[in-house]
Design an enzyme around this catalytic site. Structure first.
Site, PDB file in Angstrom:
ATOM      1  N   ARG A   1       0.982  -1.201   0.120  1.00 21.72           N
ATOM      2  CA  ARG A   1      -0.001  -0.108  -0.125  1.00 21.72           C
ATOM      3  C   ARG A   1       0.923   1.175  -0.079  1.00 21.72           C
ATOM      4  O   ARG A   1       1.979   1.288   0.722  1.00 21.72           O
ATOM      5  CB  ARG A   1      -1.036   0.081   1.081  1.00 21.72           C
ATOM      6  CG  ARG A   1      -1.940  -1.098   1.077  1.00 21.72           C
ATOM      7  CD  ARG A   1      -2.705  -1.364   2.485  1.00 21.72           C
ATOM      8  NE  ARG A   1      -3.663  -0.245   2.468  1.00 21.72           N
ATOM      9  CZ  ARG A   1      -4.503  -0.012   3.402  1.00 21.72           C
ATOM     10  NH1 ARG A   1      -4.700  -0.914   4.543  1.00 21.72           N
ATOM     11  NH2 ARG A   1      -5.396   1.033   3.505  1.00 21.72           N
TER      12      ARG A   1
ATOM     13  N   ASP B   1     -15.126   3.493   4.031  1.00 20.08           N
ATOM     14  CA  ASP B   1     -14.747   2.191   4.194  1.00 20.08           C
ATOM     15  C   ASP B   1     -16.166   1.383   4.138  1.00 20.08           C
ATOM     16  O   ASP B   1     -16.107  -0.065   3.895  1.00 20.08           O
ATOM     17  CB  ASP B   1     -14.239   2.201   5.709  1.00 20.08           C
ATOM     18  CG  ASP B   1     -12.966   2.438   5.888  1.00 20.08           C
ATOM     19  OD1 ASP B   1     -12.138   1.992   4.778  1.00 20.08           O
ATOM     20  OD2 ASP B   1     -12.673   2.864   6.872  1.00 20.08           O
TER      21      ASP B   1
END
Length: 436
Positions: free
Chosen positions: A122, A315
């Site tokens: 990431r 999210d």
């Protein structure tokens, strides 16, 4: 570990989802840097938050766990951390890594942040850039990826930083580094993002100012220990908000869920789609708004998701994509580039799974178009992403055939006991473990 799900059914009953992951991370970090003893209840005992806890123990902080989400943190003060003997392994915790990069940039010792294969893929350049503008020195792997090697003993200067994207993690990283910087540190948000860091800093007695889109603080202050009651995580509740909405005959009450205004996009979006969601017993606990959420089945329709709601639901989109797949008509999401750099590329991962189940969709650079339809069955790849796994688990409620969700081990990062709680509400889910 795999989830095997029988098609159809409904969910009914009452439940309390695990504690908010964002707040659990921050309660350990700020409790460790405070003067005095902080008591945390409702702490999320998932792998991500426990990785943050272990990292602060490795830096000399006495943290005791008393079971059932109770944690006692004996703070060492802003300047009391000790050099860790080895790299700090944060597992899958992207929040933990980005926030800790800010805190560690101001320490007198060198440190290294690493994690599992998913976390080390990431991008961390989004936090490295502002920290280096403040005077930090951070070395990373190619493309700004972990491990991050952070040099100690750097003198940080307060800066004003215009966030290039709406990201609570980057905002929080800069503000936490600002605790150690000379002068004022301020951040301008292009759109509102979750404000748990600002709220919790104030709870620990640290002054944080907000003027419009600008959040600022002065370096060199002190954090005073306090008690924190962590509400249920709305990101975890989202799976059951969608599950009850899409499955005929469903009626669920979720108790003590955080409804921070920077996090309620999932409720706003579902209600715009026609969901029957009611907030009951609204109250404030430790500076955070909380409610019991009642949701019943209702027919959903596709919408164009308002872009101002995207940061407030970032999210929760894996669950919302399942709602869109079960809705009548077309749902369009734009302005959600951030989904591409989560635990997986969530746009691509969800699109693949929806296609497997027979749902027509079109991937956009910054979003997706989903045409509601009839869900089939099949094998779903999760790309080691906990939210992808849970999203396709609830999809089975409207599926025509069995769904097998592969690689579900990471569900424990945010929702330990998901399968048991879901089964208790009526989801026909069994767990299959791979033979050694």
């Amino acid at each position: 570990m795999e989830f095997r799900l029988s098609p159809g059914g409904s969910i009914n009953g009452e439940a309390r989802v695990p504690g908010d992951k964002s707040m659990s991370h921050r309660s350990i970090m700020l409790g460790a840097l405070a003067e005095g003893t902080s008591r945390v209840t409702g702490f999320l005992e998932g792998e991500d938050a426990l990785a943050t806890l272990a990292a602060f123990r490795a830096m000399g902080v006495d943290i005791q766990r008393h079971g059932a989400g109770e944690v006692v943190v004996n703070g060492v003060g802003l300047h009391g951390l000790k050099a860790p003997a080895q790299p700090l392994d944060l597992g899958n915790a992207g929040t933990g890594m980005r926030l800790m990069a800010g805190l560690l940039a101001g320490q007198p010792f060198d440190s290294t942040l690493t994690g599992d294969a998913s976390l080390c893929s990431r991008p961390m350049g989004r936090v490295i850039t502002p920290l280096e503008l403040m005077g930090a020195h951070i070395e990373s792997s190619e493309g700004g990826r972990p491990p991050l090697h952070i040099s100690g003993g750097r003198r940080l200067q307060g800066i004003h930083y215009d966030l290039p994207m709406a990201s609570a993690q980057v905002k929080s990283c800069v503000l936490l580094a600002g605790l150690y910087a000379e002068g004022r540190t301020s951040v301008t948000e292009p759109a509102p993002t979750r404000d748990h860091t600002e709220r919790m800093l104030r709870g620990f007695g640290y002054e944080v100012l907000r003027e419009g889109e600008v959040i600022s603080l002065e370096g060199g202050g002190t954090l005073k220990a306090c008690n924190i009651d962590v509400p249920g995580d709305i990101s975890s509740a989202a799976f059951f908000l969608v599950a009850a909405s899409i499955a005929p005959g469903s009626d669920v009450l979720l108790n003590h869920v955080g409804i921070n205004p920077t996090r309620v996009g999932v409720i706003n979006i579902l209600q715009a789609m026609g969901a029957d969601i009611t907030l009951k017993n609204q109250r404030e606990v430790g500076g955070e708004p909380v409610a019991d959420i009642h949701v019943r089945h209702a027919p959903l329709h596709g919408i164009e998701i308002p872009e101002d709601q995207v940061p407030l639901a970032i999210d929760e989109f894996p669950a919302l994509f399942i709602a869109a797949a079960c809705a009548e008509g077309r749902t369009v999401l734009r302005g959600a580039e951030e989904l591409r750099v989560k635990e997986s590329d969530r746009i691509a991962a969800m699109a693949e799974g929806l296609t497997t189940l027979g749902i027509t969709n079109e991937v956009l650079e910054d979003g997706i178009v989903i045409d509601g339809g009839t869900l089939g069955g099949g094998k779903i790849r999760t790309f080691m992403d906990h939210r992808i796994a849970m999203a396709f688990a609830i999809a089975a409620l409207r599926a025509q055939e069995e769904i097998l969700v592969l690689d579900c081990d990471h569900v424990a990062t945010s929702f330990p006991g998901f399968d048991a709680l879901a089964r208790g509400l009526g989801l026909q889910i069994t767990v299959q473990r791979e033979e050694a």
